[in-house]
Design a protein around this motif. Structure first.
Motif, mmCIF file in Angstrom:
data_model
loop_
_atom_site.group_PDB
_atom_site.id
_atom_site.type_symbol
_atom_site.label_atom_id
_atom_site.label_comp_id
_atom_site.label_asym_id
_atom_site.label_seq_id
_atom_site.Cartn_x
_atom_site.Cartn_y
_atom_site.Cartn_z
ATOM 1 N N LYS A 37 0.906 -1.263 0.059
ATOM 2 C CA LYS A 37 0.304 0.043 0.041
ATOM 3 C C LYS A 37 1.016 1.022 0.204
ATOM 4 N N GLY A 38 0.439 2.401 -0.066
ATOM 5 C CA GLY A 38 1.088 3.473 -0.200
ATOM 6 C C GLY A 38 0.572 4.140 -1.431
ATOM 7 N N GLU A 39 1.753 5.359 -1.575
ATOM 8 C CA GLU A 39 1.100 6.461 -2.596
ATOM 9 C C GLU A 39 1.685 5.764 -4.409
ATOM 10 N N LEU A 40 0.802 5.594 -5.397
ATOM 11 C CA LEU A 40 1.407 5.437 -6.077
ATOM 12 C C LEU A 40 2.165 5.393 -6.485
ATOM 13 N N GLY A 41 2.720 6.564 -6.585
ATOM 14 C CA GLY A 41 4.219 6.532 -6.977
ATOM 15 C C GLY A 41 5.492 5.845 -6.747
ATOM 16 N N ASP A 42 5.041 6.229 -5.608
ATOM 17 C CA ASP A 42 5.941 4.557 -5.064
ATOM 18 C C ASP A 42 5.792 3.375 -5.270
ATOM 19 N N ARG A 43 4.171 3.034 -5.128
ATOM 20 C CA ARG A 43 3.869 1.659 -5.191
ATOM 21 C C ARG A 43 4.274 1.442 -7.016
ATOM 22 N N LEU A 44 4.547 2.405 -7.744
ATOM 23 C CA LEU A 44 4.695 2.213 -9.081
ATOM 24 C C LEU A 44 6.569 1.884 -8.819
ATOM 25 N N LEU A 45 7.190 2.634 -8.514
ATOM 26 C CA LEU A 45 8.500 2.334 -8.386
ATOM 27 C C LEU A 45 9.163 1.307 -7.654
ATOM 28 N N ARG A 46 8.839 0.810 -6.756
ATOM 29 C CA ARG A 46 8.560 -0.456 -5.732
ATOM 30 C C ARG A 46 9.020 -1.653 -7.169
ATOM 31 N N LEU A 47 7.748 -1.658 -8.122
ATOM 32 C CA LEU A 47 7.679 -2.718 -9.144
ATOM 33 C C LEU A 47 8.385 -2.559 -10.307
ATOM 34 N N TYR A 48 8.633 -1.395 -10.519
ATOM 35 C CA TYR A 48 9.901 -0.939 -11.734
ATOM 36 C C TYR A 48 11.457 -1.741 -11.268
ATOM 37 N N ARG A 49 11.762 -1.912 -10.398
ATOM 38 C CA ARG A 49 13.126 -1.195 -8.957
ATOM 39 C C ARG A 49 13.127 -2.928 -9.345
ATOM 40 N N GLY A 50 11.701 -3.468 -8.399
ATOM 41 C CA GLY A 50 11.740 -5.551 -9.064
ATOM 42 C C GLY A 50 11.792 -5.749 -9.868
ATOM 43 N N LEU A 51 11.213 -5.401 -10.716
ATOM 44 C CA LEU A 51 11.334 -5.941 -11.960
ATOM 45 C C LEU A 51 12.782 -5.773 -13.290
ATOM 46 N N CYS A 52 13.063 -4.690 -12.759
ATOM 47 C CA CYS A 52 14.789 -4.718 -13.112
ATOM 48 C C CYS A 52 15.246 -5.519 -12.415
ATOM 49 N N ALA A 53 14.991 -5.940 -11.109
ATOM 50 C CA ALA A 53 15.692 -6.702 -10.937
ATOM 51 C C ALA A 53 16.278 -8.259 -11.259
ATOM 52 N N VAL A 54 14.982 -8.841 -11.657
ATOM 53 C CA VAL A 54 14.374 -9.937 -12.051
ATOM 54 C C VAL A 54 15.469 -9.627 -13.930
ATOM 55 N N VAL A 75 -11.170 3.279 -12.656
ATOM 56 C CA VAL A 75 -9.902 3.621 -11.523
ATOM 57 C C VAL A 75 -9.132 2.275 -10.947
ATOM 58 N N GLY A 76 -9.546 1.141 -11.134
ATOM 59 C CA GLY A 76 -8.685 0.376 -11.735
ATOM 60 C C GLY A 76 -8.347 -0.148 -12.431
ATOM 61 N N THR A 77 -9.101 -0.055 -12.668
ATOM 62 C CA THR A 77 -8.569 -0.265 -14.673
ATOM 63 C C THR A 77 -7.560 0.453 -15.407
ATOM 64 N N LEU A 78 -7.644 1.757 -14.768
ATOM 65 C CA LEU A 78 -6.110 3.145 -15.029
ATOM 66 C C LEU A 78 -5.251 2.582 -14.135
ATOM 67 N N LYS A 79 -5.346 2.190 -12.651
ATOM 68 C CA LYS A 79 -4.472 1.763 -11.953
ATOM 69 C C LYS A 79 -3.714 0.470 -12.176
ATOM 70 N N LEU A 80 -4.155 -0.320 -12.979
ATOM 71 C CA LEU A 80 -3.480 -1.483 -13.316
ATOM 72 C C LEU A 80 -2.701 -1.086 -14.672
ATOM 73 N N GLY A 81 -3.746 -0.242 -14.963
ATOM 74 C CA GLY A 81 -2.748 0.270 -16.585
ATOM 75 C C GLY A 81 -1.266 0.680 -16.132
ATOM 76 N N GLN A 82 -1.479 1.749 -15.306
ATOM 77 C CA GLN A 82 0.248 1.840 -14.695
ATOM 78 C C GLN A 82 0.662 1.048 -14.517
ATOM 79 N N ALA A 83 0.765 0.658 -13.769
ATOM 80 C CA ALA A 83 1.493 -0.816 -13.620
ATOM 81 C C ALA A 83 1.703 -2.254 -14.497
ATOM 82 N N ARG A 84 0.809 -2.032 -15.590
ATOM 83 C CA ARG A 84 1.137 -2.556 -16.830
ATOM 84 C C ARG A 84 2.255 -1.860 -17.683
ATOM 85 N N GLY A 85 1.655 -0.366 -17.565
ATOM 86 C CA GLY A 85 2.895 0.601 -18.394
ATOM 87 C C GLY A 85 4.236 0.008 -17.880
ATOM 88 N N ILE A 86 4.330 -0.158 -16.208
ATOM 89 C CA ILE A 86 5.681 -0.800 -16.008
ATOM 90 C C ILE A 86 6.536 -1.822 -16.504
#
Length: 164
Positions: A37-54, A75-86
């Motif tokens: 949980k947390g701010e969207l920007g922080d969550r997307l950054l964690r996803l990005y860094r984790g995927l880069c590590a993989v 709103v859920g679809t938009l957030k999922l789309g942002q995660a898909r962007g990462i």
């Protein structure tokens, strides 16, 4: 050739790496990048860094991402789309060719039926990757996406050889 499959999700982004050796597929690794949980920007950054590590850890030569379906919650679809962007950004930055597949195309490639259930997909992933243990259902989905892309790459390679 190693293929990274990615199942986009804002809270849990599944990933799976397989190796393609001629007609043979072999499981390399699978897991989930969590953003909690947390701010969207922080969550997307964690996803990005984790995927880069993989990507650094497993050195895939290609990647595949499942396409997002639109649901009732905009709103859920938009957030999922942002995660898909990462999920697209990290492999693109690494210089990987990226395939994108609709959920029904993944199911059809793995099970043979476009409307297969999750249990059927997991069963066939286990069949095609003997001995695999899934970290989660998201990781199993990511392996299915990787298998779908591997089949696509195999058929593309056969078409190129036939033309040559």
């Amino acid at each position: 050739m190693r293929v990274l499959g990615i199942d986009p999700g804002l809270q849990n982004m599944g990933w799976g790496v397989i190796e393609l050796d001629g007609p043979r597929l072999r499981h390399i690794a699978n897991g989930v990048v969590h953003s909690d949980k947390g701010e969207l920007g922080d969550r997307l950054l964690r996803l990005y860094r984790g995927l880069c590590a993989v990507i650094i850890a497993h050195a895939p030569s290609a990647a595949a991402v499942e396409q997002t379906f639109v649901n009732k919650d905009a709103v859920g679809t938009l957030k999922l789309g942002q995660a898909r962007g990462i999920a697209l950004l990290a492999p693109a930055e690494a210089g990987l060719e990226i395939g994108e597949y609709a959920p029904n195309a993944v199911k059809k490639a793995v099970v043979g039926v476009g409307h297969a259930g999750k249990e059927q997909v997991q069963h066939m992933v286990r069949h095609q990757l003997p001995g695999v243990v899934f970290e989660s259902a998201d990781a199993a989905d990511a392996l299915a996406i990787a298998i779908c892309h591997a089949h696509h790459l195999q058929s593309r390679s056969i078409r190129i050889k036939v033309r040559a």
